[in-house]
Design a protein around this motif. Structure first.
Motif, PDB file in Angstrom:
ATOM      1  N   MET A   1       0.828  -1.201   0.000  1.00 56.56           N
ATOM      2  CA  MET A   1       0.000   0.000   0.000  1.00 56.56           C
ATOM      3  C   MET A   1       0.868   1.259   0.000  1.00 56.56           C
ATOM      4  SD  MET A   1      -3.236  -0.839  -0.071  1.00 56.56           S
ATOM      5  CE  MET A   1      -4.333   0.353   0.708  1.00 56.56           C
ATOM      6  N   TRP A   2       1.935   1.225   0.781  1.00 61.37           N
ATOM      7  CA  TRP A   2       2.789   2.411   0.841  1.00 61.37           C
ATOM      8  C   TRP A   2       3.555   2.627  -0.457  1.00 61.37           C
ATOM      9  CZ3 TRP A   2       1.827   6.016   4.122  1.00 61.37           C
ATOM     10  CH2 TRP A   2       1.327   5.721   5.400  1.00 61.37           C
ATOM     11  N   SER A   3       3.694   1.601  -1.284  1.00 61.71           N
ATOM     12  CA  SER A   3       4.440   1.749  -2.534  1.00 61.71           C
ATOM     13  C   SER A   3       3.533   2.058  -3.722  1.00 61.71           C
ATOM     14  CB  SER A   3       5.232   0.469  -2.828  1.00 61.71           C
ATOM     15  OG  SER A   3       4.358  -0.599  -3.148  1.00 61.71           O
ATOM     16  N   ARG A   4       2.231   2.222  -3.497  1.00 61.43           N
ATOM     17  CA  ARG A   4       1.297   2.346  -4.613  1.00 61.43           C
ATOM     18  C   ARG A   4       1.368   3.704  -5.314  1.00 61.43           C
ATOM     19  NH1 ARG A   4      -3.977   4.622  -3.567  1.00 61.43           N
ATOM     20  NH2 ARG A   4      -4.838   3.142  -5.055  1.00 61.43           N
ATOM     21  N   CYS A   5       2.016   4.692  -4.713  1.00 58.32           N
ATOM     22  CA  CYS A   5       2.098   6.013  -5.350  1.00 58.32           C
ATOM     23  C   CYS A   5       3.460   6.265  -5.984  1.00 58.32           C
ATOM     24  CB  CYS A   5       1.788   7.113  -4.328  1.00 58.32           C
ATOM     25  SG  CYS A   5       0.071   7.108  -3.797  1.00 58.32           S
ATOM     26  N   GLY A   6       4.222   5.225  -6.199  1.00 62.41           N
ATOM     27  CA  GLY A   6       5.491   5.380  -6.896  1.00 62.41           C
ATOM     28  C   GLY A   6       6.687   5.635  -6.016  1.00 62.41           C
ATOM     29  N   ARG A   7       6.482   5.703  -4.697  1.00 66.03           N
ATOM     30  CA  ARG A   7       7.617   5.917  -3.799  1.00 66.03           C
ATOM     31  C   ARG A   7       8.237   4.576  -3.421  1.00 66.03           C
ATOM     32  NH1 ARG A   7       5.300  10.217   0.669  1.00 66.03           N
ATOM     33  NH2 ARG A   7       4.304  11.674  -0.774  1.00 66.03           N
ATOM     34  N   PRO A  34      -5.238  -4.954  -8.383  1.00 63.25           N
ATOM     35  CA  PRO A  34      -4.756  -3.875  -9.260  1.00 63.25           C
ATOM     36  C   PRO A  34      -5.131  -2.519  -8.690  1.00 63.25           C
ATOM     37  CG  PRO A  34      -6.654  -4.980 -10.221  1.00 63.25           C
ATOM     38  CD  PRO A  34      -6.242  -5.795  -9.035  1.00 63.25           C
ATOM     39  N   LEU A  35      -4.373  -1.498  -9.077  1.00 63.70           N
ATOM     40  CA  LEU A  35      -4.587  -0.159  -8.525  1.00 63.70           C
ATOM     41  C   LEU A  35      -6.017   0.340  -8.718  1.00 63.70           C
ATOM     42  CD1 LEU A  35      -1.284   1.696  -9.452  1.00 63.70           C
ATOM     43  CD2 LEU A  35      -2.055   1.005  -7.207  1.00 63.70           C
ATOM     44  N   ALA A  36      -6.606   0.003  -9.850  1.00 65.13           N
ATOM     45  CA  ALA A  36      -7.958   0.498 -10.134  1.00 65.13           C
ATOM     46  C   ALA A  36      -8.978  -0.012  -9.131  1.00 65.13           C
ATOM     47  CB  ALA A  36      -8.380   0.088 -11.547  1.00 65.13           C
ATOM     48  N   SER A  37      -8.673  -1.116  -8.433  1.00 67.95           N
ATOM     49  CA  SER A  37      -9.622  -1.692  -7.489  1.00 67.95           C
ATOM     50  C   SER A  37      -9.455  -1.119  -6.090  1.00 67.95           C
ATOM     51  CB  SER A  37      -9.454  -3.215  -7.426  1.00 67.95           C
ATOM     52  OG  SER A  37      -8.223  -3.548  -6.804  1.00 67.95           O
ATOM     53  N   LEU A  38      -8.436  -0.275  -5.885  1.00 66.87           N
ATOM     54  CA  LEU A  38      -8.161   0.260  -4.566  1.00 66.87           C
ATOM     55  C   LEU A  38      -8.756   1.648  -4.395  1.00 66.87           C
ATOM     56  CD1 LEU A  38      -4.418  -0.760  -4.223  1.00 66.87           C
ATOM     57  CD2 LEU A  38      -6.398  -1.907  -3.257  1.00 66.87           C
ATOM     58  N   PRO A  39      -9.171   1.999  -3.168  1.00 68.42           N
ATOM     59  CA  PRO A  39      -9.692   3.344  -2.917  1.00 68.42           C
ATOM     60  C   PRO A  39      -8.571   4.374  -2.890  1.00 68.42           C
ATOM     61  CG  PRO A  39      -9.523   2.140  -0.874  1.00 68.42           C
ATOM     62  CD  PRO A  39      -9.156   1.173  -1.978  1.00 68.42           C
ATOM     63  N   GLY A  40      -8.946   5.633  -2.756  1.00 72.85           N
ATOM     64  CA  GLY A  40      -7.940   6.686  -2.637  1.00 72.85           C
ATOM     65  C   GLY A  40      -7.578   7.310  -3.968  1.00 72.85           C
ATOM     66  N   ASP A  41      -6.395   7.918  -4.043  1.00 72.79           N
ATOM     67  CA  ASP A  41      -5.920   8.607  -5.237  1.00 72.79           C
ATOM     68  C   ASP A  41      -5.594   7.591  -6.334  1.00 72.79           C
ATOM     69  OD1 ASP A  41      -4.762  10.119  -7.152  1.00 72.79           O
ATOM     70  OD2 ASP A  41      -3.126  10.882  -5.917  1.00 72.79           O
ATOM     71  N   ARG A  42      -6.371   7.595  -7.404  1.00 73.99           N
ATOM     72  CA  ARG A  42      -6.176   6.618  -8.479  1.00 73.99           C
ATOM     73  C   ARG A  42      -5.496   7.225  -9.698  1.00 73.99           C
ATOM     74  NH1 ARG A  42     -12.163   3.705  -8.255  1.00 73.99           N
ATOM     75  NH2 ARG A  42     -12.051   3.074  -6.085  1.00 73.99           N
ATOM     76  N   SER A  43      -4.819   8.340  -9.515  1.00 75.80           N
ATOM     77  CA  SER A  43      -4.178   8.987 -10.655  1.00 75.80           C
ATOM     78  C   SER A  43      -2.968   8.192 -11.147  1.00 75.80           C
ATOM     79  CB  SER A  43      -3.737  10.409 -10.272  1.00 75.80           C
ATOM     80  OG  SER A  43      -2.834  10.371  -9.182  1.00 75.80           O
ATOM     81  N   ASN A  44      -2.423   7.313 -10.287  1.00 75.43           N
ATOM     82  CA  ASN A  44      -1.272   6.499 -10.671  1.00 75.43           C
ATOM     83  C   ASN A  44      -1.743   5.164 -11.233  1.00 75.43           C
ATOM     84  OD1 ASN A  44       1.098   8.123  -9.559  1.00 75.43           O
ATOM     85  ND2 ASN A  44      -0.283   8.009  -7.807  1.00 75.43           N
ATOM     86  N   MET A 151      -2.266  11.162   8.735  1.00 82.11           N
ATOM     87  CA  MET A 151      -3.657  11.045   8.290  1.00 82.11           C
ATOM     88  C   MET A 151      -3.757  11.353   6.793  1.00 82.11           C
ATOM     89  SD  MET A 151      -5.718  10.173  10.856  1.00 82.11           S
ATOM     90  CE  MET A 151      -7.350  10.796  10.445  1.00 82.11           C
ATOM     91  N   ILE A 152      -3.073  12.407   6.361  1.00 81.29           N
ATOM     92  CA  ILE A 152      -3.125  12.820   4.955  1.00 81.29           C
ATOM     93  C   ILE A 152      -2.422  11.800   4.067  1.00 81.29           C
ATOM     94  CG2 ILE A 152      -2.318  14.552   3.297  1.00 81.29           C
ATOM     95  CD1 ILE A 152      -2.702  16.644   5.543  1.00 81.29           C
ATOM     96  N   GLU A 153      -1.188  11.442   4.424  1.00 77.91           N
ATOM     97  CA  GLU A 153      -0.391  10.545   3.580  1.00 77.91           C
ATOM     98  C   GLU A 153      -1.019   9.152   3.479  1.00 77.91           C
ATOM     99  OE1 GLU A 153       1.980  11.074   1.641  1.00 77.91           O
ATOM    100  OE2 GLU A 153       2.989  12.912   2.246  1.00 77.91           O
ATOM    101  N   SER A 154      -1.526   8.623   4.580  1.00 79.17           N
ATOM    102  CA  SER A 154      -2.108   7.283   4.531  1.00 79.17           C
ATOM    103  C   SER A 154      -3.350   7.264   3.645  1.00 79.17           C
ATOM    104  CB  SER A 154      -2.448   6.790   5.944  1.00 79.17           C
ATOM    105  OG  SER A 154      -3.340   7.668   6.593  1.00 79.17           O
ATOM    106  N   LYS A 155      -4.108   8.347   3.643  1.00 80.20           N
ATOM    107  CA  LYS A 155      -5.291   8.419   2.771  1.00 80.20           C
ATOM    108  C   LYS A 155      -4.878   8.474   1.302  1.00 80.20           C
ATOM    109  CE  LYS A 155      -9.687  10.809   2.188  1.00 80.20           C
ATOM    110  NZ  LYS A 155     -10.572  11.905   2.683  1.00 80.20           N
ATOM    111  N   VAL A 156      -3.855   9.261   0.997  1.00 76.24           N
ATOM    112  CA  VAL A 156      -3.357   9.365  -0.373  1.00 76.24           C
ATOM    113  C   VAL A 156      -2.877   8.011  -0.884  1.00 76.24           C
ATOM    114  CG1 VAL A 156      -1.464  10.290  -1.774  1.00 76.24           C
ATOM    115  CG2 VAL A 156      -2.750  11.806  -0.260  1.00 76.24           C
ATOM    116  N   HIS A 157      -2.323   7.201   0.016  1.00 77.42           N
ATOM    117  CA  HIS A 157      -1.786   5.897  -0.362  1.00 77.42           C
ATOM    118  C   HIS A 157      -2.838   4.793  -0.379  1.00 77.42           C
ATOM    119  CE1 HIS A 157       2.002   7.968   0.291  1.00 77.42           C
ATOM    120  NE2 HIS A 157       2.600   6.976  -0.340  1.00 77.42           N
ATOM    121  N   GLY A 158      -4.092   5.141  -0.176  1.00 76.32           N
ATOM    122  CA  GLY A 158      -5.159   4.155  -0.317  1.00 76.32           C
ATOM    123  C   GLY A 158      -5.714   3.583   0.968  1.00 76.32           C
ATOM    124  N   PHE A 159      -5.197   4.033   2.113  1.00 72.50           N
ATOM    125  CA  PHE A 159      -5.736   3.580   3.382  1.00 72.50           C
ATOM    126  C   PHE A 159      -6.975   4.396   3.762  1.00 72.50           C
ATOM    127  CE2 PHE A 159      -1.210   2.418   3.816  1.00 72.50           C
ATOM    128  CZ  PHE A 159      -1.314   1.113   4.270  1.00 72.50           C
TER     129      PHE A 159
END
Length: 267
Positions: A1-7, A34-44, A151-159
């Motif tokens: 989950m933490w790696s889903r935004c390219g970091r 797959p990323l499309a099935s996860l909540p949160g920021d799906r721009s990646n 709180m902000i970062e975990s939400k961006v990463h799909g949590f």
């Protein structure tokens, strides 16, 4: 989950075999979710890189990171040792968190000599990516902006982040879940019902995919016992029978999924 935004994510373990196993499991999860099935920021559209890092490179990994999370077994002494080491090695701007499911960050830090005690927090996840909630709790010394950033970062990463607003052994969900576990074990000890019957009834009423017995098997009955013993240290009114029941199962080698048998049998 933490790696889903390219970091990049640096997994650090003293056991190379564990790192290899982790790498395989991560790839399985990425194929299944797959990323499309996860909540949160799906721009990646592509997962980030999960970098396997040996224990020798712990300090180097810390210098490249903004967050370090300890995920060692649920043992107070071990967790305190690791947190002390992370505080020593981590640059001042790195947040240090514990993934403990029962120990609060306040009690883990008690008595430690830390150079930056205001950057510590608890951040407990469950079974990502299938289960997305994460609970975030600070200590009395934690800077408010640390909690806000997590709180902000975990939400961006799909949590799905939830703020535990007061120090609470077991956070929010695990305190409620502990009562369910305890009563389940009590029912079994008294011979009121079998594990199959309990789980079938539980799933039928609450429409959940797993019952409490299967859930405990997934966690590991040795881990469940360690958590229960910690609760018992804080609350002297808790019944002893559930812990005794678990001790008997563990003595028979029944640890749950990881040993092939707990309340149920597994391949």
């Amino acid at each position: 989950m933490w790696s889903r935004c390219g970091r990049p994510v640096h997994l650090v373990d003293k056991n190379p075999a564990q790192l290899e196993r982790a790498s395989r499991e991560i790839q399985k999860l990425r194929q299944a979710w797959p990323l499309a099935s996860l909540p949160g920021d799906r721009s990646n559209t592509e997962w980030g890189i999960a970098t396997m890092t040996s224990l020798d490179d712990l300090e180097g990994a810390m210098k490249k990171s903004w967050l370090a999370i300890e995920c060692v077994p649920e043992t107070r002494t071990l967790k305190r040792t690791v947190l002390q080491e992370l505080d020593t090695l981590a640059p001042a701007d790195v947040i240090v968190a514990s993934n403990s499911s029962s120990f609060t960050i306040s009690e883990l830090l008690q008595g430690l000599k830390l150079k930056a005690p205001d950057r510590f927090a608890s951040i407990h996840s469950y079974w990502p990516p299938e289960t997305t909630p994460v609970e975030i709790m600070g200590a009395e010394s934690t800077r408010p902006e640390i909690i806000e950033q997590l709180m902000i970062e975990s939400k961006v990463h799909g949590f799905q982040p939830f703020h535990v607003r007061q120090t609470s052994t077991g956070y929010i969900y695990n305190r409620i879940w502990a009562a369910i576990k305890r009563e389940t074990l009590q029912v079994l000890d008294e011979g009121v019902a079998t594990p199959e019957e309990i789980d079938s009834l539980f799933k039928a009423v609450l429409q959940t995919p797993k019952g409490p017995c299967a859930q405990m098997d997934t966690v590991g009955l040795d881990v469940v016992l360690a958590i229960e013993e910690h609760y018992a240290e804080e609350r002297k009114d808790l019944p002893e029978a559930p812990r005794t029941y678990l001790q008997k199962m563990i003595a028979d080698g029944k640890l749950g999924v990881k040993s092939g048998e707990g309340f149920f049998k597994y391949e």
